[in-house]
Design an enzyme around this catalytic site. Structure first.
Site, PDB file in Angstrom:
ATOM      1  CE  LYS A 129      -3.784  -2.520   2.084  1.00  0.00           C
ATOM      2  NZ  LYS A 129      -4.596  -2.902   3.239  1.00  0.00           N
ATOM      3  CD  GLN A 183      -3.512  -4.589   6.250  1.00  0.00           C
ATOM      4  OE1 GLN A 183      -3.621  -3.547   5.612  1.00  0.00           O
ATOM      5  NE2 GLN A 183      -3.849  -5.762   5.739  1.00  0.00           N
ATOM      6  CG  ASP A 232      -9.750  -0.612   4.424  1.00  0.00           C
ATOM      7  OD1 ASP A 232      -9.333  -1.052   3.341  1.00  0.00           O
ATOM      8  OD2 ASP A 232      -9.115  -0.678   5.489  1.00  0.00           O
TER       9      ASP A 232
HETATM   10  N1  GUN Z   1      -6.682  -7.167   5.826  1.00  0.00           N
HETATM   11  C1  GUN Z   1      -6.879  -7.946   4.728  1.00  0.00           C
HETATM   12  N2  GUN Z   1      -7.437  -7.226   3.735  1.00  0.00           N
HETATM   13  C2  GUN Z   1      -7.581  -5.969   4.204  1.00  0.00           C
HETATM   14  C3  GUN Z   1      -8.087  -4.762   3.640  1.00  0.00           C
HETATM   15  O1  GUN Z   1      -8.532  -4.693   2.494  1.00  0.00           O
HETATM   16  N3  GUN Z   1      -8.066  -3.673   4.458  1.00  0.00           N
HETATM   17  C4  GUN Z   1      -7.609  -3.726   5.733  1.00  0.00           C
HETATM   18  N4  GUN Z   1      -7.645  -2.611   6.445  1.00  0.00           N
HETATM   19  N5  GUN Z   1      -7.130  -4.823   6.277  1.00  0.00           N
HETATM   20  C5  GUN Z   1      -7.111  -5.932   5.510  1.00  0.00           C
END
Ligand code: GUN
Length: 281
Positions: free
Chosen positions: A52, A96, A119
């Site tokens: 990211k 996350q 998200d």
């Molecule tokens: N953990 C696994 N996929 C994601 C996601 O798309 N966003 C977040 N914040 N955590 C994750």
């Protein structure tokens, strides 16, 4: 022979469009900023967070990294989110997942301001999607819609079958396909006659979490097959929820794993960040 839907290429196109937009915003003195919070050091999460940050760098989005120790309390995390919610130089906030067990995930998701919820996990974002209002959409299902649209696969009137009912993928996927005028069926572990239902699909989205579960017996001739799964096999190679070698000769179009849905998730996160920046400036 199915058309292979190239998620790597399509995600690159989206990122390049965003990069151009971010450069324009910078010329106007507007810088977009995403705060990425990771609690603990789960190796898989570290890889996702690293990717990211790299995408932010590529596009020109500033990223603030909060790498917090495993022992961080819920209160400490909520205080950081509160501070970021009130910081008008920060446009997106991402925690996350999963968070350590002593932290209530639902409380954390609910604490993020819906305006910064890139998200798309906040109940206000999910609710907005279900009643057709503006709001952030969960990145993976939003990426699937982009894959279909940019591959000229029409959704209107199509029989769309989603396998999986998670809050992050299955449910929003169903809502998005419905918004695009598909006729949607969501299947799950208790569904009876799964094979027959899948075999009716013009567009089949597999988000099950079981390696290679979907073989040719589940797929109608010429159907579009979207594979959201990703698994590491014993031989070290990656595979999806779809048995690619079995399904590819039957399908009309199919996403590979890797290089299908995976790269789209981050592209759509970046898209949400740019939208957050646009909205808040
Ligand atoms: N953990 C696994 N996929 C994601 C996601 O798309 N966003 C977040 N914040 N955590 C994750």
């Amino acid at each position: 022979m199915a058309k292979i839907i190239d998620g790597k290429l399509i995600s690159k196109q989206i990122k390049d469009e965003l990069k151009a937009e971010v450069a324009k915003l910078k010329e106007e003195g507007r810088e977009i900023c995403l705060a990425v919070i990771q609690v603990g050091n789960d190796p898989a999460s570290s890889v996702y967070v690293g990717n990211k940050k790299k995408a932010c760098e590529y596009i020109g989005i500033k990223s603030l990294a909060y790498e917090l120790p495993e022992e961080t309390t819920e209160k400490e995390l909520l205080d950081i989110i509160d501070k970021l919610n009130n910081d008008n130089t920060v446009h997106g906030i991402l925690v996350q997942l999963p968070v350590p067990e002593h932290i209530n995930e639902e409380k954390i998701i609910n604490a993020i301001s819906p305006a910064k919820d890139v998200d798309g996990f906040h109940p206000a974002s999910v609710g907005a999607l279900s009643i057709g209002q503006k709001g952030f959409v969960s990145c993976t299902p939003a990426g699937v819609i982009q894959l279909l649209k940019r591959s000229d696969i029409d959704i209107t009137g199509k029989d769309c079958v989603v396998i999986g009912r998670s809050n992050i993928v299955g449910k929003p996927m169903g809502m998005l396909l419905l918004r695009e005028n598909g006729t949607v069926t969501i299947c799950h572990s208790k569904t009876k006659n799964l094979k027959e239902i899948c075999k009716r699909a013009d567009i089949l989205v597999a988000a099950i979490g079981k390696p290679k579960m979907i073989d040719a017996e589940y797929v109608k001739e010429g159907a579009t097959v979207i594979d959201v799964g990703i698994h590491r096999m014993e031989n070290g190679k990656l595979c999806g929820d779809v048995d690619f070698d079995s399904v590819e000769p039957v399908a009309g179009a199919i996403t590979p794993v890797p290089g299908g849905v995976g790269p789209m998730t981050i592209a759509m996160l970046m898209n949400n960040c740019v939208e957050a920046g646009r909205n808040q400036n």
